[in-house]
Design a protein around this motif. Structure first.
Motif, PDB file in Angstrom:
ATOM      1  N   GLU A  69       0.858  -1.182   0.000  1.00 18.67           N
ATOM      2  CA  GLU A  69       0.000   0.000   0.000  1.00 18.67           C
ATOM      3  C   GLU A  69       0.892   1.229   0.000  1.00 18.67           C
ATOM      4  N   PRO A  70       1.066   1.895  -1.152  1.00 15.14           N
ATOM      5  CA  PRO A  70       1.953   3.064  -1.191  1.00 15.14           C
ATOM      6  C   PRO A  70       1.433   4.184  -0.302  1.00 15.14           C
ATOM      7  N   LYS A  71       2.354   4.901   0.323  1.00 12.40           N
ATOM      8  CA  LYS A  71       1.974   6.075   1.102  1.00 12.40           C
ATOM      9  C   LYS A  71       1.472   7.164   0.158  1.00 12.40           C
ATOM     10  N   PRO A  72       0.643   8.071   0.685  1.00  7.72           N
ATOM     11  CA  PRO A  72       0.176   9.178  -0.166  1.00  7.72           C
ATOM     12  C   PRO A  72       1.345   9.927  -0.794  1.00  7.72           C
ATOM     13  N   GLY A  73       1.243  10.177  -2.086  1.00  5.66           N
ATOM     14  CA  GLY A  73       2.303  10.875  -2.805  1.00  5.66           C
ATOM     15  C   GLY A  73       3.297   9.941  -3.477  1.00  5.66           C
ATOM     16  N   PHE A  74       3.188   8.620  -3.194  1.00  5.45           N
ATOM     17  CA  PHE A  74       4.148   7.668  -3.762  1.00  5.45           C
ATOM     18  C   PHE A  74       3.465   6.578  -4.596  1.00  5.45           C
ATOM     19  N   THR A  75       2.207   6.797  -4.956  1.00  2.36           N
ATOM     20  CA  THR A  75       1.471   5.763  -5.698  1.00  2.36           C
ATOM     21  C   THR A  75       2.070   5.478  -7.067  1.00  2.36           C
ATOM     22  N   ASP A  76       2.752   6.470  -7.650  1.00  2.00           N
ATOM     23  CA  ASP A  76       3.314   6.282  -8.999  1.00  2.00           C
ATOM     24  C   ASP A  76       4.801   5.906  -8.962  1.00  2.00           C
ATOM     25  N   VAL A  77       5.408   5.875  -7.776  1.00  2.00           N
ATOM     26  CA  VAL A  77       6.829   5.529  -7.657  1.00  2.00           C
ATOM     27  C   VAL A  77       6.997   4.028  -7.860  1.00  2.00           C
ATOM     28  N   LEU A  78       7.948   3.636  -8.693  1.00  2.00           N
ATOM     29  CA  LEU A  78       8.134   2.207  -8.997  1.00  2.00           C
ATOM     30  C   LEU A  78       8.710   1.443  -7.807  1.00  2.00           C
ATOM     31  N   PHE A  79       9.893   1.831  -7.349  1.00  2.00           N
ATOM     32  CA  PHE A  79      10.554   1.072  -6.283  1.00  2.00           C
ATOM     33  C   PHE A  79      10.227   1.662  -4.916  1.00  2.00           C
ATOM     34  N   GLN A 100       9.179   6.158  -1.201  1.00  2.00           N
ATOM     35  CA  GLN A 100      10.271   6.107  -2.176  1.00  2.00           C
ATOM     36  C   GLN A 100      11.580   5.743  -1.500  1.00  2.00           C
ATOM     37  N   LEU A 101      12.374   4.921  -2.147  1.00  2.00           N
ATOM     38  CA  LEU A 101      13.694   4.561  -1.637  1.00  2.00           C
ATOM     39  C   LEU A 101      14.626   5.764  -1.679  1.00  2.00           C
ATOM     40  N   THR A 102      15.516   5.848  -0.720  1.00  2.00           N
ATOM     41  CA  THR A 102      16.511   6.921  -0.707  1.00  2.00           C
ATOM     42  C   THR A 102      17.762   6.473  -1.445  1.00  2.00           C
ATOM     43  N   ARG A 103      18.584   7.457  -1.822  1.00  2.00           N
ATOM     44  CA  ARG A 103      19.880   7.140  -2.434  1.00  2.00           C
ATOM     45  C   ARG A 103      20.721   6.280  -1.490  1.00  2.00           C
ATOM     46  N   ALA A 104      20.687   6.639  -0.202  1.00  2.00           N
ATOM     47  CA  ALA A 104      21.494   5.918   0.794  1.00  2.00           C
ATOM     48  C   ALA A 104      21.099   4.447   0.857  1.00  2.00           C
ATOM     49  N   MET A 105      19.808   4.164   0.709  1.00  6.16           N
ATOM     50  CA  MET A 105      19.349   2.780   0.765  1.00  6.16           C
ATOM     51  C   MET A 105      19.866   1.975  -0.425  1.00  6.16           C
ATOM     52  N   ILE A 106      19.904   2.601  -1.600  1.00 13.75           N
ATOM     53  CA  ILE A 106      20.435   1.906  -2.780  1.00 13.75           C
ATOM     54  C   ILE A 106      21.924   1.601  -2.575  1.00 13.75           C
ATOM     55  N   PHE A 107      22.666   2.560  -2.020  1.00 12.70           N
ATOM     56  CA  PHE A 107      24.082   2.337  -1.717  1.00 12.70           C
ATOM     57  C   PHE A 107      24.235   1.162  -0.760  1.00 12.70           C
ATOM     58  N   THR A 108      23.388   1.107   0.270  1.00 16.15           N
ATOM     59  CA  THR A 108      23.453   0.032   1.266  1.00 16.15           C
ATOM     60  C   THR A 108      23.187  -1.319   0.621  1.00 16.15           C
TER      61      THR A 108
END
Length: 303
Positions: free
Chosen positions: A206-216, A223-231
């Protein structure tokens, strides 16, 4: 015009507004500019130098550069000096100063840094280390396949939208540096893993409001953060026993290098990567000697 002693904050705010509105730079780039100026203001505060941005002189800047050079490598120093030059150029443009205090300060001479790359087998090894039984396994596999299969920057990946997936046409729409859009071709192999994640994993979130169209999405539906992708990438490298110092950008380097090694045109690679200048793309010409020799033997009429 006169800023006054306490107007650094206003100067920085005006500069960041200029970078965003006039130059259209990405938020991450603007933040780096801002942090570099704050390094200077922190230095002035530490040494109780009560100087406004209008009256700070070359000697003051040199003292700052000498002080901070103990903490930064040459590449970071060069970026810092470049950012400060842009800041004071902006103040000149706005009529607050007549000269740039960094005009005669030279950046450290840098050798051209060749990007780290992974071989195809190393990429397969890294992807093979993903635990698909884990709740985020399918997502992480789709992330790595997209980074490598499309040559995306990490910010382009995290900002990827469901509405930007044009699989029937074989393209995805990417929001690059300076909010510039470009179409990037996507192969059916990469597309398959995005669809697996989208249709079998993401559909149950269930995407949070404002993130329904975000893929990952992260576990909380945001939405995933840059830091999370690095991790994610660092952890996978560790589990795959890959000793190279890799980051999400390594997949972008590998994407370009493997295309070039297999005969792709440099101009085409430039378009796919979203480089404004072909000079930026030319860094990928660091091919091994055996490949260069095979190109000579294949294409030169005297070979």
């Amino acid at each position: 015009m006169y800023f006054g002693v306490m107007k650094w904050e206003q100067a920085i705010q005006d500069f960041t507004y200029y970078l965003k509105i006039e130059r259209g730079l990405a938020d991450n780039t603007i933040q780096n500019y801002r942090l570099d100026i704050l390094k200077l203001t922190n230095y002035l505060s530490e040494f109780e130098l009560n100087i406004s941005p209008v009256y700070i002189a070359e000697d003051d800047i040199q003292g700052f550069i000498y002080n901070i050079s103990k903490l930064l490598n040459e590449r970071s120093q060069a970026r810092l000096i470049s950012g400060l030059k842009s800041f004071f150029d902006f103040l000149i443009f706005e009529g607050y100063r007549k000269t740039n205090p960094l005009e005669l300060i030279e950046s450290p001479r840098l050798g051209r840094k060749l990007p780290d790359t992974l071989s195809i087998s190393e990429i397969d090894q890294l992807i093979g280390a993903i635990d698909l039984s884990h709740s985020q396994g399918q997502r992480n596999k789709a992330i790595i396949e997209t980074l490598y299969g499309c040559g995306l920057r990490v910010s382009e990946l995290t900002n990827l939208k469901l509405s930007h997936l044009h699989f029937e046409e074989g393209f995805i729409k990417v929001l690059g540096k300076g909010n510039k859009e470009r179409l990037v071709p996507i192969n059916s192999y990469t597309q398959k893993f995005i669809e697996l994640y989208k249709d079998e994993v993401r559909i149950h979130q269930e995407p949070k409001p404002g993130f329904t169209d975000v893929l990952f999405l992260n576990r909380r539906g945001a939405q995933l953060t840059r830091a999370m992708i690095f991790t994610i990438v660092k952890q996978l490298a560790k589990e795959a026993h890959i000793q190279k110092n890799i980051s999400p950008h390594t997949f972008r380097h590998s994407f370009a290098t493997h295309l070039l090694e297999n005969g792709a045109n440099l101009r085409v690679i430039q378009q796919m990567l979203g480089h404004e200048s072909i000079t930026t793309t030319e860094i990928y010409m660091h091919l091994d000697k055996t490949h260069l020799r095979s190109v000579l033997e294949q294409f030169h009429p005297r070979a």
